[in-house]
Design a protein around this motif. Structure first.
Motif, mmCIF file in Angstrom:
data_model
loop_
_atom_site.group_PDB
_atom_site.id
_atom_site.type_symbol
_atom_site.label_atom_id
_atom_site.label_comp_id
_atom_site.label_asym_id
_atom_site.label_seq_id
_atom_site.Cartn_x
_atom_site.Cartn_y
_atom_site.Cartn_z
ATOM 1 N N GLN A 1 0.800 -1.116 -0.011
ATOM 2 C CA GLN A 1 -0.041 -0.090 -0.072
ATOM 3 C C GLN A 1 0.723 1.267 -0.030
ATOM 4 O OE1 GLN A 1 -3.463 0.361 2.378
ATOM 5 N NE2 GLN A 1 -3.141 -1.796 2.893
ATOM 6 N N SER A 2 1.953 1.233 0.558
ATOM 7 C CA SER A 2 2.928 2.558 0.734
ATOM 8 C C SER A 2 4.088 2.343 0.089
ATOM 9 C CB SER A 2 3.054 3.005 2.281
ATOM 10 O OG SER A 2 3.539 1.543 3.089
ATOM 11 N N ILE A 3 5.000 1.279 0.533
ATOM 12 C CA ILE A 3 6.305 1.180 0.123
ATOM 13 C C ILE A 3 6.407 1.010 -1.464
ATOM 14 C CG2 ILE A 3 8.418 -0.038 -0.001
ATOM 15 C CD1 ILE A 3 7.971 1.841 2.351
ATOM 16 N N VAL B 1 7.578 2.966 -6.842
ATOM 17 C CA VAL B 1 7.309 3.079 -8.509
ATOM 18 C C VAL B 1 7.049 4.495 -8.786
ATOM 19 C CG1 VAL B 1 6.037 0.756 -8.640
ATOM 20 C CG2 VAL B 1 4.655 2.682 -8.276
ATOM 21 N N THR B 2 6.715 5.419 -7.881
ATOM 22 C CA THR B 2 6.723 6.958 -8.344
ATOM 23 C C THR B 2 8.216 7.787 -7.941
ATOM 24 O OG1 THR B 2 5.948 7.252 -6.184
ATOM 25 C CG2 THR B 2 4.295 6.959 -7.815
ATOM 26 N N SER B 3 8.986 6.908 -7.737
ATOM 27 C CA SER B 3 10.481 7.646 -7.421
ATOM 28 C C SER B 3 10.839 8.142 -8.704
ATOM 29 C CB SER B 3 11.479 6.589 -6.841
ATOM 30 O OG SER B 3 11.611 5.463 -7.602
ATOM 31 N N ALA B 4 12.035 8.946 -8.556
ATOM 32 C CA ALA B 4 12.424 9.496 -9.903
ATOM 33 C C ALA B 4 12.946 8.415 -10.870
ATOM 34 C CB ALA B 4 13.938 10.675 -9.402
ATOM 35 N N ALA B 5 13.624 7.139 -10.240
ATOM 36 C CA ALA B 5 14.303 6.097 -10.863
ATOM 37 C C ALA B 5 13.218 5.579 -11.934
ATOM 38 C CB ALA B 5 14.903 5.092 -10.079
ATOM 39 N N GLY C 1 -1.453 8.996 -9.643
ATOM 40 C CA GLY C 1 -2.663 8.803 -9.497
ATOM 41 C C GLY C 1 -2.962 7.434 -10.271
ATOM 42 N N MET C 2 -2.380 7.255 -11.158
ATOM 43 C CA MET C 2 -2.439 5.914 -12.040
ATOM 44 C C MET C 2 -2.224 4.467 -10.912
ATOM 45 S SD MET C 2 -3.902 6.159 -14.772
ATOM 46 C CE MET C 2 -3.637 4.469 -15.289
ATOM 47 N N VAL C 3 -1.146 4.436 -10.182
ATOM 48 C CA VAL C 3 -0.604 3.087 -9.631
ATOM 49 C C VAL C 3 -1.547 3.117 -8.359
ATOM 50 C CG1 VAL C 3 1.648 3.455 -10.519
ATOM 51 C CG2 VAL C 3 1.185 4.446 -8.422
ATOM 52 N N GLY D 1 8.548 -0.532 -14.568
ATOM 53 C CA GLY D 1 8.096 0.874 -14.798
ATOM 54 C C GLY D 1 6.949 0.763 -15.930
ATOM 55 N N ASN D 2 6.112 -0.296 -15.944
ATOM 56 C CA ASN D 2 4.965 -0.636 -16.669
ATOM 57 C C ASN D 2 3.776 -0.273 -15.721
ATOM 58 O OD1 ASN D 2 2.649 -1.866 -17.742
ATOM 59 N ND2 ASN D 2 3.830 -2.259 -19.504
ATOM 60 N N GLU D 3 2.915 0.720 -15.828
ATOM 61 C CA GLU D 3 1.935 1.146 -14.886
ATOM 62 C C GLU D 3 0.875 -0.073 -15.013
ATOM 63 O OE1 GLU D 3 0.378 4.833 -16.140
ATOM 64 O OE2 GLU D 3 2.247 5.974 -15.201
#
Length: 501
Positions: free
Chosen positions: A272-274, A279-283, A289-291, A343-345
């Motif tokens: 739920q959090s990590i 996946v939204t980190s700069a890397a 909003g999507m994930v 990196g695939n949503e």
């Protein structure tokens, strides 16, 4: 009019009419569901905000990575408060009853969550902002420390024995509903312009907690005390020192309960959090909003998988179902975090949904009845609270802090997070081999399940299931028969000596 048992879930004989019992069973289910929905709406929303918002609002922007670690640190502070809340309110729940404790916890937990919505930010008051957030997070965690344990005990003690797994799991649909609502609300809020979202939009869901508090208070004020506790009072067996009992007679149950919760609780907060922070980190750079739809879909699956696995545990036993969930998470850990790193949503949404909806909730379903069945009637509330909340610190709280730290220290190495989740799953898998089968256990028994032989557990289960019918409210005559049949296996007399009261 025929009478139903004082504890349809504990084989006790009592004075409650069939109609009154059915009405109280419905109130107990609704009361527990609303409380669960509020707790997990707040905690899921807090987790989402921690991963994506609070690091920017309540900390200096000079060091973004450290701000994220600090935000998750405050997230973990709430978990540190939970065992103390569980100890405090669990003791009261075992001494004066379950009902009024649930009124107090909903007020404290919900009130703290509402006040988070009016906090000033770091830009407005500087270092005072995170300090105030810590205070409210402590209050939120202190109240939540007994809320979910109370809901678990309440439903297990009200539910019909033969269908205890199913009925005990029903309020935990509130967990899924609260998490689902939080993710949907968060997604809608992210559609606001960034300036509006960061200035006032993020406050709305916390302020909305006030409405759920009023609903829960209205329902709980009309709820009758649980049948098992009424029976304890009639037999003058209420524990005067529940804390002493839980750390002597109940210690083994608490330790095993903690082990059972490591994968379920830790895995839940990691997905739920990590996972969202990862996946939204700069890397990786996915859209926040999507994930969050992964959490939404996982909660939607959980609305069905939690009662389903609870129902299956009524048929085949708690342990096999629980072990399936733990082993599934163990096998799923490495491929899950590898897929998240791609990196695939769409893939990320699917991974999070399966992790929550299948892996986590396959354990949560049977857990709803299993934890109360592990403990004797005199210290059940405190035992469940301690098992739940100590594990919440070790698994849930550390998942946030350690996970954020690992992300920062390793530059977003997915393998480290995968191994961490696999470790939690391995601990829980091992714990399933230490616990006896508790399905159908007589909840009027004052000794813990780990203190009696497996033969006695099986005998009590067989007698109870033979005596009771399949009806939702239980059969008065069948349950009375079960009470007489299981009486010979109880170690505490219904007229105990003063030394044992």
């Amino acid at each position: 009019m025929s009478s139903t048992p004082t504890d349809s879930g504990a084989d006790g004989a009592g004075t409650m009419s069939q109609t009154e019992y059915a009405a109280n069973l419905k109130r107990a289910t609704l009361s527990s569901s609303v409380g669960s929905a509020l707790e997990y709406f707040d905690f899921a929303m807090y987790g989402l905000m921690t991963a994506l918002v609070f690091d920017r609002l309540f900390f200096s922007s000079a060091h973004p990575a450290m701000a994220t670690v600090a935000a998750f640190g405050i997230y973990g502070v709430g978990f540190l408060a939970r065992p103390f809340g569980g100890l405090f309110f669990g003791t009261i729940g075992d001494r004066i009853g379950r009902r009024w404790v649930l009124v107090a916890t909903i007020l404290l937990m919900g009130g703290a969550s509402t006040l988070i919505g009016v906090l000033p930010t770091y830009e407005q008051v500087g270092v005072l902002a995170p300090i105030l957030l810590v205070v409210l997070r402590l209050a939120q965690g202190f109240g939540a420390g007994a809320e979910q344990a109370g809901a678990t005990v309440l439903m297990a003690e009200y539910a019909p024995v033969r269908r205890r797994g199913f009925f005990s799991a029903l309020p935990f649909i509130g967990i899924q509903a609260g998490t689902l609502l939080a993710s949907v609300v968060f997604f809608l809020l992210t559609m606001l312009p960034d300036e509006a979202f960061m200035s006032w939009g993020w406050r709305l869901p916390f302020l909305a907690s006030a409405g759920l508090i009023l609903i829960a208070l209205f329902i709980r004020a009309r709820l009758r005390e649980t049948p098992s506790f009424i029976q304890l009072e009639k037999q003058e067996q209420v524990a005067e020192r529940p804390i002493r009992e839980i750390f002597t007679r109940g210690r083994a149950g608490v330790v095993v309960g903690i082990g059972l919760r490591m994968a379920e609780n830790g895995g839940s907060y990691m997905f739920q959090s990590i996972a969202l922070a990862f996946v939204t980190s700069a890397a990786i750079g996915m859209d926040r909003g999507m994930v969050t739809w992964g959490v939404t879909l996982g909660s939607l699956i959980g609305i069905f998988s939690v009662p389903l696995t609870g129902r299956i545990s009524d048929r085949v036993g708690r342990v096999p179902v629980y072990r399936f969930g733990a082993v599934f998470m163990l096998i799923f850990s490495v491929p899950a975090w590898y897929l998240l790193s791609l990196g695939n949503e769409v893939v990320a949404i699917a991974v999070i949904a399966v992790g929550l909806g299948v892996a986590v909730n396959s354990m949560l379903g049977p857990q709803c009845a299993m934890l109360p069945e592990l403990f004797g009637n005199r210290h059940r509330y405190l035992g469940v609270a301690m098992a739940r909340e100590i594990s919440a610190v070790l698994a849930g709280g550390l998942a946030g802090v350690l996970g954020a730290a690992l992300l920062a220290w390793t530059g977003g190495n997915w393998m480290v997070l995968a191994l961490y989740m696999a470790t939690l799953a391995a601990i829980t898998t091992a714990a399933t081999f230490l616990v006896p089968e508790t399905r159908g256990r007589d909840l009027l028994r004052t000794e813990d399940a780990l203190r009696i032989s497996q033969t006695e557990c099986d005998t009590a289960t067989d007698l109870t299931f033979t005596a009771e019918d399949d009806g939702d409210g239980g059969s008065a005559e069948g349950t009375h028969a079960a009470a007489r049949a299981t009486a010979s296996t109880r170690t505490v007399s219904t007229n105990p000596s003063p030394a044992r009261r």
